[in-house]
Motif scaffolding. Structure first.
Motif, PDB file in Angstrom:
ATOM      1  N   ARG A   1       0.853  -1.224  -0.112  1.00 16.10           N
ATOM      2  CA  ARG A   1      -0.096   0.032  -0.056  1.00 16.10           C
ATOM      3  C   ARG A   1       0.877   1.337  -0.018  1.00 16.10           C
ATOM      4  O   ARG A   1       0.223   2.445  -0.163  1.00 16.10           O
ATOM      5  CB  ARG A   1      -0.788  -0.006   1.204  1.00 16.10           C
ATOM      6  N   ILE A   2       2.025   1.326   0.406  1.00 17.98           N
ATOM      7  CA  ILE A   2       3.001   2.444   0.445  1.00 17.98           C
ATOM      8  C   ILE A   2       2.948   3.178  -0.839  1.00 17.98           C
ATOM      9  O   ILE A   2       2.886   2.799  -1.754  1.00 17.98           O
ATOM     10  CB  ILE A   2       4.369   2.016   0.954  1.00 17.98           C
ATOM     11  N   THR A   3       2.787   4.403  -0.564  1.00 14.32           N
ATOM     12  CA  THR A   3       2.733   5.380  -1.691  1.00 14.32           C
ATOM     13  C   THR A   3       3.550   6.690  -1.063  1.00 14.32           C
ATOM     14  O   THR A   3       3.831   7.004   0.162  1.00 14.32           O
ATOM     15  CB  THR A   3       1.424   6.068  -2.269  1.00 14.32           C
ATOM     16  N   PRO A   4       4.689   7.373  -1.930  1.00 12.13           N
ATOM     17  CA  PRO A   4       5.415   8.413  -1.775  1.00 12.13           C
ATOM     18  C   PRO A   4       4.495   9.486  -0.949  1.00 12.13           C
ATOM     19  O   PRO A   4       3.444   9.699  -1.770  1.00 12.13           O
ATOM     20  CB  PRO A   4       6.043   8.852  -2.934  1.00 12.13           C
ATOM     21  N   GLY A   5       5.058  10.158  -0.020  1.00 10.68           N
ATOM     22  CA  GLY A   5       4.154  11.343   0.452  1.00 10.68           C
ATOM     23  C   GLY A   5       4.581  11.618   1.936  1.00 10.68           C
ATOM     24  O   GLY A   5       5.581  10.887   2.247  1.00 10.68           O
ATOM     25  N   PRO A   6       4.101  12.814   2.449  1.00 10.28           N
ATOM     26  CA  PRO A   6       4.610  13.173   3.556  1.00 10.28           C
ATOM     27  C   PRO A   6       4.635  12.176   4.708  1.00 10.28           C
ATOM     28  O   PRO A   6       5.643  12.035   5.581  1.00 10.28           O
ATOM     29  CB  PRO A   6       3.712  14.354   4.134  1.00 10.28           C
ATOM     30  N   VAL A   7       3.585  11.180   4.746  1.00 10.15           N
ATOM     31  CA  VAL A   7       3.312  10.341   5.867  1.00 10.15           C
ATOM     32  C   VAL A   7       4.375   9.051   5.744  1.00 10.15           C
ATOM     33  O   VAL A   7       5.037   8.814   6.735  1.00 10.15           O
ATOM     34  CB  VAL A   7       2.092   9.409   5.957  1.00 10.15           C
ATOM     35  N   ALA A   8       4.583   8.522   4.487  1.00 13.23           N
ATOM     36  CA  ALA A   8       5.693   7.471   4.210  1.00 13.23           C
ATOM     37  C   ALA A   8       6.933   8.071   4.593  1.00 13.23           C
ATOM     38  O   ALA A   8       7.929   7.411   5.095  1.00 13.23           O
ATOM     39  CB  ALA A   8       5.371   7.079   2.727  1.00 13.23           C
ATOM     40  N   TRP A   9       7.000   9.417   4.081  1.00 12.06           N
ATOM     41  CA  TRP A   9       8.603   9.751   4.133  1.00 12.06           C
ATOM     42  C   TRP A   9       9.170  10.056   5.890  1.00 12.06           C
ATOM     43  O   TRP A   9       9.958   9.837   6.217  1.00 12.06           O
ATOM     44  CB  TRP A   9       8.974  11.403   3.593  1.00 12.06           C
ATOM     45  N   VAL A  10       8.073  10.760   6.363  1.00 14.90           N
ATOM     46  CA  VAL A  10       8.479  10.947   7.985  1.00 14.90           C
ATOM     47  C   VAL A  10       8.447   9.690   8.708  1.00 14.90           C
ATOM     48  O   VAL A  10       9.282   9.337   9.517  1.00 14.90           O
ATOM     49  CB  VAL A  10       7.471  11.961   8.482  1.00 14.90           C
ATOM     50  N   ALA A  11       7.646   8.811   8.403  1.00 15.00           N
ATOM     51  CA  ALA A  11       7.453   7.344   9.003  1.00 15.00           C
ATOM     52  C   ALA A  11       8.845   6.958   8.928  1.00 15.00           C
ATOM     53  O   ALA A  11       9.630   6.398   9.741  1.00 15.00           O
ATOM     54  CB  ALA A  11       6.347   6.538   8.516  1.00 15.00           C
TER      55      ALA A  11
END
Lengths: 312, 474, 111
Positions: free
Chosen positions: B194-204
């Protein structure tokens, strides 16, 4: 409107109190502020419809932790003055705090705003889980393996704490001579047992469970340490070891039993799940209470006034 | 019992052993721990065999399966780690029995069994939150082990380790919370889909990596390592360096190669690689400049961890093989060296590097182990370290990133310098006035057995390499 | 702003305060307090995330995770303070010995 105001107030107060806890020079004041912060966060969690957590936070996260820290101060205030309790003034700290908050806040605010999470899935299988309360279902069935490892965490902590301070298992040097407290404890005991038993039972269909009940019992144990001649339980006594370990052994047994009939670890049969979970929880309550109680070594008279004047 | 059921035993048996060891009290601890160790090793070996012959195994704990339940997943990488822990750990613990006193036994053995349980659980888990619980179990048991002797240096080391490992775990947990918030999943497989590049994935990804690097530790977060490794009892240091520090690295590897793959940009890889390279050079240089024997070996760990991060800039399957091969051979080689250091301290009671003078003649097995372990650290043939570095070197050229190859060669050169410093001294004549206490033969053989494993890894690499390939074809 | 977001931001702020505090203090009790604060922050974020759907029951999964998290954090605290206490006692004993007091326990108490 008032609700929104209360939420905003709480949300603002929590980090502010946190900052004060770390900013205050006096250690005992820090601990008192920490307890205040814990109570406020219990309130916040009640506002977020998490009564289970609110209970545990008030009893364990704040009550027991606060008592442990307070009790530790009576030992550690003799630390040499070169280790100052106050942070050196570091400008980078404020910058780091702001940057971290900003970055994390950015991520939090980009989360979807009306996501139900796994609520549907939990509800869909609730009937098969053997309990009616969703949180208990997650804790002891869907993710029961987490809880099994968590019991191991508790055992490791008590083993480590006891290994480090074996001699402090002394009985209270001077239990309170106040007849009132002793009498209070005698009156409290049956009520505590009743409340704990109720919490385990109610955990099957409402907020409650082994941790809440264990924390209540442990609280009673700590009061007993303060008011009676009772000492902290010793690891060297076989009775204590059995009280501590029967719960984990039962839990391990219940976990591996399904393996022998071709099922997975912790895969209870639907018809038996409710009973198994209840028995395991009951046994765990005793173990959890013992662990939390045994975190407290022999008592020493606290010298709160002295620790109030920390060398700076 | 079905093949998947075997996955439970490497976790359950050490846990049961630890609980029973606590229950029996002082008399039966050794017997219970011995039986539990043999049983756990057997279970790990059987599971390895099942995976080698059948391929990847999965077990949905509780019968639920993701997203609701936790899943265990055993691929080649996981069982190779199980086997490493199951061989290296008990050899260290055998040595610990003689090194520590009788009293410490009663606490050491159950705590080591808890660590073993937690590491096996960590290796098999495919659930982000369950990994947090295993990481914390490893941490707390390690802290208790570090402080097991109750002396001031050990207590300080334990508290220091705790206060660095805790924020590491919390950073990781915050990342788990963010991922759950966006993807409503904790299973690594689901998250990976499910992962997609974006603020949540980056910060996590950022906070989780930071937390795990703090625990491992990666340069420049390694400040806690030298004092902690020096203050802990030597067998515990061996466990920390050989196995425990690999736990958080393993989680990092799983995360980046199976979950965060879409956001593993060139820059991210290079950044982690640069930190790894800095760790190699800085760690080796500091190892060279130490005057205490144990600190030399401790700083060498900083450097060796650095190599493992060279995997991220290359991010190929081959680089993964090389890095994991280094994890395994470093576990054996470094455990052997720390155990040897423990023997030397026991024999002469001198912690300075000069204390080894003349000891090669008195403790031949210990120094043979030191030499063989050293060869693996340098990366000379025949050793597991050589195979690992050779694979990484090949990958660096193949991916056109030759500069990492340069780091590998330079690191090897520096390692040979600090290993040589230890060995050279041992062949000098014994200084007058030094009495050498005799060491039980078992204690001399334990490091040799560990060093021989590092050697064998260089001689017959086919089995582990084939095992590592299980489950990579996806 | 939604209530959950308000609390989640509050949790994030608590986490930052605790984490930075952990690395800018030297006293072990302060550092243990700081790690507890950071932990509460993370748990508050989780609880807030569970309450994003304004109607119906909140998501029980984060609640269960938070319960586990609280137990882990109290375990770590208990172990940490046990170590800190022992260190303080060793120091007190050493101090008592260097000043010539005979009873280390009394030395710790009257220092």
């Amino acid at each position: 409107m008032t609700a929104a105001l209360l939420d905003a107030c709480l949300a603002l107060c929590l980090p502010l109190l946190a900052w004060l806890v770390l900013r205050t020079e006096s250690l005992s004041q820090s601990v008192v502020l920490f307890v205040a912060m814990g109570l406020l966060s219990a309130l916040a969690w009640a506002r977020l419809d998490a009564p289970d957590i609110s209970l545990v936070e008030a009893a364990v996260g704040t009550g027991l932790t606060g008592a442990l820290l307070m009790h530790t101060l009576s030992w550690t205030d003799e630390r040499p003055p070169d280790v100052a309790a106050r942070a050196r003034h570091r400008p980078w700290a404020v910058v780091a705090m702001a940057a971290l908050t900003g970055m994390l806040g950015w991520a939090v605010l980009s989360l979807p705003s009306d996501d139900p999470g796994l609520t549907r899935e939990v509800d869909a299988h609730l009937a098969e889980s053997g309990v009616e309360h969703p949180v208990t279902a997650v804790l002891l069935n869907y993710r029961g393996y987490d809880t099994l490892l968590e019991i191991a965490v508790l055992l490791v902590a008590v083993l480590g704490a006891r290994a480090v301070n074996p001699r402090s298992e002394r009985t209270t040097p001077e239990p309170s001579r106040d007849p009132l407290t002793g009498e209070l404890f005698r009156m409290m005991t049956p009520a505590l047992l009743l409340v704990a038993g109720y919490l385990v039972w109610v955990g099957e269909h409402g907020p409650g469970g082994a941790f809440q009940a264990g924390a209540i019992l442990a609280g009673g144990g700590v009061v007993a340490l303060l008011t009676t001649r009772l000492g902290t339980p010793r690891m060297s006594s076989w009775r204590v070891r059995w009280a501590l370990l029967t719960g984990p052994l039962l839990f391990i047994g219940a976990a591996v039993a399904p393996l022998f009939s071709g099922r997975a670890l912790l895969e209870y049969r639907e018809a038996q799940a409710g009973t198994v979970i209840f028995v395991v929880e009951l046994a765990l309550t005793v173990s959890i209470a013992m662990v939390l109680w045994m975190f407290f070594p022999g008592m020493r008279p606290a010298r709160a006034e002295r620790s109030g004047k920390e060398p700076s | 019992m079905s093949p998947t059921a075997w996955m439970a035993w490497p976790v359950i048996l050490p846990l049961l052993g630890a609980v029973l060891a606590l229950l029996v009290g002082r008399k039966g601890v050794r017997v219970v721990a011995g039986v539990a160790s043999v049983a756990t090793f057997t279970a790990s070996a059987v599971l390895t065999w099942e995976v080698a012959t059948r391929g990847v195994l999965r077990q949905a704990i509780g019968g639920w399966g993701p997203p609701l339940g936790i899943e265990w997943r055993a691929d080649g990488l996981a069982v190779l780690m199980l086997l490493t822990i199951g061989v290296v750990g008990p050899l260290i613990s055998v040595h610990a029995l003689d090194h520590l006193g009788d009293r410490e036994d009663r606490e050491f053995l159950p705590l080591w069994l808890f660590v073993w349980c937690a590491l096996n659980a960590l290796v098999l888990s495919a659930d982000a939150f369950n990994l947090y619980v295993t990481l914390e179990l490893v941490t707390l048991a390690s802290v208790a082990l570090i402080a097991v002797r109750r002396d001031r240096p050990g207590l300080d080391a334990g508290l220091r380790y705790l206060l660095f490992a805790l924020p590491g775990s919390l950073l990781y947990l915050l990342g788990v919370a963010l991922l759950y918030g966006l993807y409503s999943a904790l299973d690594l497989g689901l998250l990976g889909q499910r992962i997609t590049p974006g603020p949540v994935a980056w910060v996590a990804a950022g906070v989780m990596t930071l937390g795990l690097c703090l625990k491992t530790p990666l340069f420049p977060l390694h400040v806690w390592l030298p004092p902690t490794y020096t203050g802990a009892p030597t067998p515990v240091t061996a466990l920390l360096s050989a196995l425990i520090s690999k736990g958080s690295y393993y989680v990092l590897l799983r995360l980046w190669l199976e979950v965060f793959t879409p956001i593993l940009d060139w820059q991210v890889g290079q950044f982690l690689g640069v930190l790894g390279a800095a760790a190699v050079l800085w760690g080796s240089l500091l190892a060279l400049s130490q005057s205490q024997l144990k600190r030399v070996v401790a700083y060498s760990s900083v450097a060796q961890i650095g190599y493992m991060f060279l995997l991220f800039p290359m991010a190929t399957l081959g680089a993964r093989t090389g890095a994991v091969y280094l994890v395994v051979s470093h576990a054996a080689a470094k455990a052997s060296m720390f155990v040897a250091v423990g023997n030397i301290h026991q024999a002469v009671g001198i912690t300075e590097l000069g204390g080894v003078q003349g000891l090669a003649y008195r403790m031949p097995f210990t120094f043979l182990a030191m030499a063989l372990g050293g060869i693996s650290l340098i990366g000379m043939p025949p050793s597991g370290g050589f195979i690992a570095k050779w694979i990484l070197l090949e990958e660096s050229i193949w991916t056109g990133q030759w500069w990492w190859g340069l780091v590998l060669l330079l690191g090897g050169l520096l390692a040979s310098a600090y290993v040589f410093r230890i060995l050279r001294g041992s062949f000098l004549p014994l200084p007058p006035g030094v009495t050498v206490r005799s060491i039980p033969l078992g204690n001399e053989l334990a490091p040799l057995a560990l060093a021989l494993i590092a050697l064998v890894l260089g001689l017959v690499p086919w089995f582990p390499l084939e095992l590592l390939a299980v489950g990579t074809a996806r | 702003m939604n209530p959950w977001a308000v609390y989640a931001l509050s949790g994030v702020a608590m986490f930052s305060v605790g984490l930075v505090g952990l690395f800018s203090h030297e006293h072990p009790v302060k550092r243990i307090l700081a790690s507890n604060i950071a932990g509460s922050g993370v748990l508050l974020v989780l609880v807030a995330l569970a309450r994003r759907e304004p109607t119906g029951a909140p998501d029980p999964v984060p609640h269960a995770l938070v319960l586990t998290g609280i137990v882990v954090s109290v375990s770590a605290t208990a172990l940490g303070v046990a170590l800190a206490r022992r260190i303080a006692r060793i120091d007190a004993t050493a101090k008592a010995e260097s000043t010539g007091a005979s009873d280390p326990e009394a030395g710790g108490g009257s220092a």
